[in-house]
Design a protein around this motif. Structure first.
Motif, mmCIF file in Angstrom:
data_model
loop_
_atom_site.group_PDB
_atom_site.id
_atom_site.type_symbol
_atom_site.label_atom_id
_atom_site.label_comp_id
_atom_site.label_asym_id
_atom_site.label_seq_id
_atom_site.Cartn_x
_atom_site.Cartn_y
_atom_site.Cartn_z
ATOM 1 N N ASN A 154 0.783 -1.208 0.064
ATOM 2 C CA ASN A 154 -0.045 0.142 0.171
ATOM 3 C C ASN A 154 0.874 1.171 0.055
ATOM 4 O OD1 ASN A 154 -3.448 -0.151 1.121
ATOM 5 N ND2 ASN A 154 -2.092 -1.957 0.779
ATOM 6 N N ILE A 155 1.977 1.239 0.579
ATOM 7 C CA ILE A 155 2.826 2.560 0.758
ATOM 8 C C ILE A 155 4.227 2.098 0.384
ATOM 9 C CG2 ILE A 155 1.138 3.059 2.847
ATOM 10 C CD1 ILE A 155 3.465 2.582 4.746
ATOM 11 N N PRO A 156 4.958 3.120 0.392
ATOM 12 C CA PRO A 156 6.371 3.046 -0.286
ATOM 13 C C PRO A 156 7.205 2.087 0.958
ATOM 14 C CG PRO A 156 5.722 5.272 -0.435
ATOM 15 C CD PRO A 156 4.676 4.657 0.210
ATOM 16 N N ARG A 157 8.125 1.598 0.207
ATOM 17 C CA ARG A 157 8.924 0.667 1.264
ATOM 18 C C ARG A 157 9.736 1.234 2.305
ATOM 19 N NH1 ARG A 157 13.102 -2.495 -2.359
ATOM 20 N NH2 ARG A 157 11.452 -2.944 -3.745
ATOM 21 N N LYS A 158 10.208 2.366 2.122
ATOM 22 C CA LYS A 158 10.999 2.885 3.412
ATOM 23 C C LYS A 158 10.170 3.344 4.338
ATOM 24 C CE LYS A 158 15.583 4.065 1.354
ATOM 25 N NZ LYS A 158 15.384 3.127 0.252
ATOM 26 N N GLN A 159 9.052 4.014 3.971
ATOM 27 C CA GLN A 159 7.999 4.552 4.966
ATOM 28 C C GLN A 159 7.552 3.380 5.505
ATOM 29 O OE1 GLN A 159 8.346 5.896 1.953
ATOM 30 N NE2 GLN A 159 8.991 7.856 2.845
ATOM 31 N N ALA A 160 7.013 2.175 4.996
ATOM 32 C CA ALA A 160 6.596 0.835 5.628
ATOM 33 C C ALA A 160 7.668 0.451 6.361
ATOM 34 C CB ALA A 160 6.228 -0.203 4.701
ATOM 35 N N PHE A 161 9.026 0.304 6.249
ATOM 36 C CA PHE A 161 9.936 -0.276 7.160
ATOM 37 C C PHE A 161 10.220 0.534 8.202
ATOM 38 C CE2 PHE A 161 14.174 -1.667 8.288
ATOM 39 C CZ PHE A 161 14.035 -3.046 8.155
ATOM 40 N N GLU A 162 10.193 1.839 8.155
ATOM 41 C CA GLU A 162 10.253 2.833 9.492
ATOM 42 C C GLU A 162 8.932 2.435 10.404
ATOM 43 O OE1 GLU A 162 10.074 7.427 10.703
ATOM 44 O OE2 GLU A 162 10.360 6.976 8.542
ATOM 45 N N LEU A 163 7.750 2.438 9.727
ATOM 46 C CA LEU A 163 6.575 2.146 10.706
ATOM 47 C C LEU A 163 7.023 0.733 11.533
ATOM 48 C CD1 LEU A 163 3.793 3.264 8.544
ATOM 49 C CD2 LEU A 163 4.484 4.544 10.735
#
Length: 262
Positions: A154-163
């Protein structure tokens, strides 16, 4: 008490998770109720759109941690139970995307861990502005590996990994910016805004939306050339529908289409 309520109106099925004392956690019972409704909806041609919401203070707080902990009492420490639990959860999440109907998450309060996964697994999401989203299992030492699958699609990978690695929460506006939700509205407007979106989609030719939804998810998994070849076949099939022929004729003749689909 019915833990998953269903009310149908005008081609729209409203499913409401109803265990507010558990923040609508995905207990064994809730997963079973969701699966039963997914199975029923798959065969229900009268329904064009499904709205999924929760009662009480939040949409869904994820898995039932107390129930999961009780599963550890088994001789294997809960391993077989956990394997079965996540298989059942996966069936629900993938089942939402395989439904012929469009599924809209109506989100308020919190959507955390598998609750966030539930939002990400729906086709669309409308959120109250004060909703908090998170995949926060890492805060208790449990990486949200299965929620990660839906989130990272659903969302970009770096933002997903940060969450996933910080366990921090984002608000609804940020969820919209990232692509996890379609829109954020004041809580008092949430139900009406979700209904407007559902009614707009329900007014379209259901068979066209059905074939389009299936094609949407199928082509996402394909290389570009293969995706174009596949969707070319899909659109040709769609062009052969009686009601699509009528819709195109109505457009040319500047009149409302006389669709025969119920």
């Amino acid at each position: 008490m019915t833990i998953l309520e269903r009310h149908d109106t005008g081609g729209i099925a409203r499913l409401k998770m109803n265990t507010p004392e558990k923040l609508n956690a995905l207990s064994d019972e809730m997963l079973a109720a969701l699966q039963a409704q997914i199975d029923a909806l798959r065969e229900d041609s009268s329904i064009k759109v499904v709205i999924l919401s929760g009662t009480g203070k939040g949409f869904c707080a994820g898995h039932d941690i107390k129930q999961m902990t009780a599963g550890r009492a088994a001789a294997d420490g809960g391993k077989a139970y956990f394997q079965d639990l996540f298989a059942r959860c996966t069936s629900v999440m993938t089942g939402l995307q395989s439904l012929p109907q469009v599924v809209i998450a109506q989100v308020h309060g919190i959507a955390t861990a598998a609750g966030c996964q539930l939002v990400a697994s729906c086709d669309l999401a409308v959120a109250a502005e004060d909703t908090k989203f998170g995949v926060n299992g890492v805060n208790i030492g449990l990486f949200c590996s299965t929620p990660m699958v839906a989130l990272s699609r659903n969302i970009p990978r770096k933002q997903a990994f940060e969450l996933l690695t910080t366990g921090e929460f984002i608000n609804a506006a940020r969820a919209v910016d990232l692509g996890l939700a379609n829109r954020a509205v004041p809580l008092e407007e949430l139900e009406d805004e979700t209904a407007r979106l559902a009614e707009t989609i329900a007014a379209k030719l259901g068979s066209a939306v059905k074939i389009g939804k299936q094609a949407f998810y199928e082509q996402l998994q394909m290389p570009l050339d293969q995706a174009y070849a596949y969707t070319s076949g899909v659109i040709v099939e769609n062009l052969m529908y009686r009601d699509t022929i009528e819709g195109m004729a109505a457009f040319i003749e500047k009149r409302a289409p006389d669709w025969q689909e119920s």
